[in-house]
Scaffold this motif. Structure first.
Motif, mmCIF file in Angstrom:
data_model
loop_
_atom_site.group_PDB
_atom_site.id
_atom_site.type_symbol
_atom_site.label_atom_id
_atom_site.label_comp_id
_atom_site.label_asym_id
_atom_site.label_seq_id
_atom_site.Cartn_x
_atom_site.Cartn_y
_atom_site.Cartn_z
ATOM 1 N N UNK A 176 43.358 44.313 44.317
ATOM 2 C CA UNK A 176 43.401 43.330 45.401
ATOM 3 C C UNK A 176 42.353 43.693 46.452
ATOM 4 N N UNK A 177 41.656 42.685 46.940
ATOM 5 C CA UNK A 177 40.651 42.879 47.984
ATOM 6 C C UNK A 177 41.367 42.904 49.328
ATOM 7 N N UNK A 178 41.284 44.011 50.044
ATOM 8 C CA UNK A 178 41.917 44.148 51.359
ATOM 9 C C UNK A 178 40.910 43.830 52.453
ATOM 10 N N UNK A 179 41.364 43.117 53.468
ATOM 11 C CA UNK A 179 40.494 42.799 54.589
ATOM 12 C C UNK A 179 41.329 42.637 55.842
ATOM 13 N N UNK A 180 40.705 42.850 56.972
ATOM 14 C CA UNK A 180 41.280 42.487 58.262
ATOM 15 C C UNK A 180 40.729 41.116 58.645
ATOM 16 N N UNK A 181 41.402 40.457 59.573
ATOM 17 C CA UNK A 181 40.946 39.108 59.913
ATOM 18 C C UNK A 181 39.499 39.126 60.418
ATOM 19 N N UNK A 182 39.098 40.202 61.070
ATOM 20 C CA UNK A 182 37.756 40.242 61.659
ATOM 21 C C UNK A 182 36.658 40.410 60.622
ATOM 22 N N UNK A 183 36.988 40.976 59.438
ATOM 23 C CA UNK A 183 35.939 41.192 58.436
ATOM 24 C C UNK A 183 36.210 40.454 57.128
ATOM 25 N N UNK A 184 37.144 39.513 57.145
ATOM 26 C CA UNK A 184 37.491 38.800 55.912
ATOM 27 C C UNK A 184 36.297 38.038 55.338
ATOM 28 N N UNK A 185 35.513 37.401 56.197
ATOM 29 C CA UNK A 185 34.361 36.638 55.696
ATOM 30 C C UNK A 185 33.357 37.542 54.994
ATOM 31 N N UNK A 186 33.274 38.783 55.427
ATOM 32 C CA UNK A 186 32.348 39.729 54.797
ATOM 33 C C UNK A 186 32.789 40.108 53.390
ATOM 34 N N UNK A 187 34.047 39.821 53.062
ATOM 35 C CA UNK A 187 34.590 40.191 51.756
ATOM 36 C C UNK A 187 34.649 39.024 50.775
ATOM 37 N N UNK A 188 34.220 37.840 51.208
ATOM 38 C CA UNK A 188 34.261 36.681 50.318
ATOM 39 C C UNK A 188 33.400 36.911 49.078
ATOM 40 N N UNK A 189 32.291 37.601 49.239
ATOM 41 C CA UNK A 189 31.422 37.883 48.097
ATOM 42 C C UNK A 189 32.131 38.639 46.985
ATOM 43 N N UNK A 190 33.045 39.535 47.364
ATOM 44 C CA UNK A 190 33.811 40.274 46.360
ATOM 45 C C UNK A 190 34.715 39.327 45.567
ATOM 46 N N UNK A 191 35.289 38.342 46.263
ATOM 47 C CA UNK A 191 36.148 37.372 45.589
ATOM 48 C C UNK A 191 35.330 36.531 44.619
ATOM 49 N N UNK A 192 34.154 36.102 45.045
ATOM 50 C CA UNK A 192 33.285 35.328 44.156
ATOM 51 C C UNK A 192 32.860 36.166 42.953
ATOM 52 N N UNK A 193 32.545 37.428 43.199
ATOM 53 C CA UNK A 193 32.119 38.303 42.108
ATOM 54 C C UNK A 193 33.213 38.494 41.070
ATOM 55 N N UNK A 194 34.467 38.371 41.501
ATOM 56 C CA UNK A 194 35.607 38.503 40.585
ATOM 57 C C UNK A 194 35.849 37.223 39.793
#
Length: 278
Positions: A176-194
């Motif tokens: 699971x990709x963990x994120x805080x609300x402040x950096x969630x947008x920075x983690x969208x790439x990981x979701x796309x990569x999956x």
């Protein structure tokens, strides 16, 4: 945009109790007028009373999921974007089935990753994300029309500042990709990569900072304020294909001034505007 707003007014198997009063309160607070003012065509549908006469929590909770899956699927046949207003997070399993999502962004102060084997309290809604990821209650989810468990690698869990020890241990074993609300947008790439192609956005309203907006009895310190959360969901709408939304866990008894419905109206209005600009 054509919208289907689906009301699932249940809380722990009880109709119109606790957070189950939230969907009607949001509608009464002007949601349809707000969305219509912004140019959307809105159809509101209530799933009504479902489940058995004994109102057993587990049986009723999954009956709600089945009813929501059917309503969402019917709305999609009419090319309507589904917005599910519900008392319980578990309802997301039905919404995911109805909108055929292959991934999920779960924004919540809780992890909802307990299972029957780990839950200290037996709280079904504390197993909501685990259920949606296929980690528990498989015989029950198999009866939800169209349900396919989301692979944990295509799940982004945002905030989750209030976790049980067993949830922390489980999270350590899952992709699971963990994120805080402040950096969630920075983690969208990981979701796309999956491989995320059709994303369901689940938003538990108690993710808000309770010092700014109190939505229920469970809220703990921390979290975004309404403007910060609105910016986050708009950013997500512009960054990744979102095919449906659930909003949960608003108990009007903890909102004496009626502050939550206008916040929801503005959040959804701005989110849909961002979605339309993709």
């Amino acid at each position: 945009m054509k919208l289907s707003v689906i009301l699932a007014p249940y809380d722990s198997g009880l109709y119109h109790a606790g957070c189950g009063q939230g969907p009607d309160a949001i509608i009464a607070g002007g949601l349809v007028d707000e969305l219509a003012f912004r140019g959307h065509h809105v159809v509101v549908e209530d799933i009504g009373e479902v489940g058995d006469a004994q109102k057993r929590e587990i049986a009723t909770g999954f009956a709600v999921c089945r009813a929501v899956a059917t309503k969402v699927d019917m709305g999609r046949d009419d090319e309507r974007f589904p917005i599910v207003l519900t008392g319980n997070c578990l309802t997301a399993a039905g919404a995911v089935a109805g909108d055929t999502a292959d991934s999920i962004i779960w924004i919540d102060q809780h992890g909802d990753l307990n299972t029957p084997e780990t839950s200290a309290y037996g709280f079904l809604d504390g197993m909501a994300l685990a259920t949606t990821l296929g980690l528990c209650w498989r015989p029950m989810t198999s009866a939800i029309p169209g349900f396919q468990a989301i692979d944990p690698s295509r799940c982004m869990l945002v905030d989750a500042r209030d976790l049980d020890p067993d949830e922390r241990r489980l999270l350590a074993t899952l992709p699971i990709i963990r994120a805080q609300w402040a950096d969630a947008l920075d983690n969208v790439g990981k979701l796309k990569a999956a491989g995320a192609a059709q994303v369901h956005l689940h938003l538990d309203l108690d993710v808000h900072d309770p010092d700014v907006l109190q939505v229920n009895r469970y809220a703990r310190p921390g979290g975004p304020n309404p403007e910060q959360l609105r910016q986050l969901v708009c950013g997500l709408a512009k960054s990744i294909p979102i095919v449906g939304v659930t909003l949960s866990a608003y108990d009007p008894a903890f909102d004496a001034k009626g502050e939550v419905p206008p916040v929801v109206g503005q959040l959804l209005g701005d989110f849909l505007a961002a979605l339309a600009r993709i």
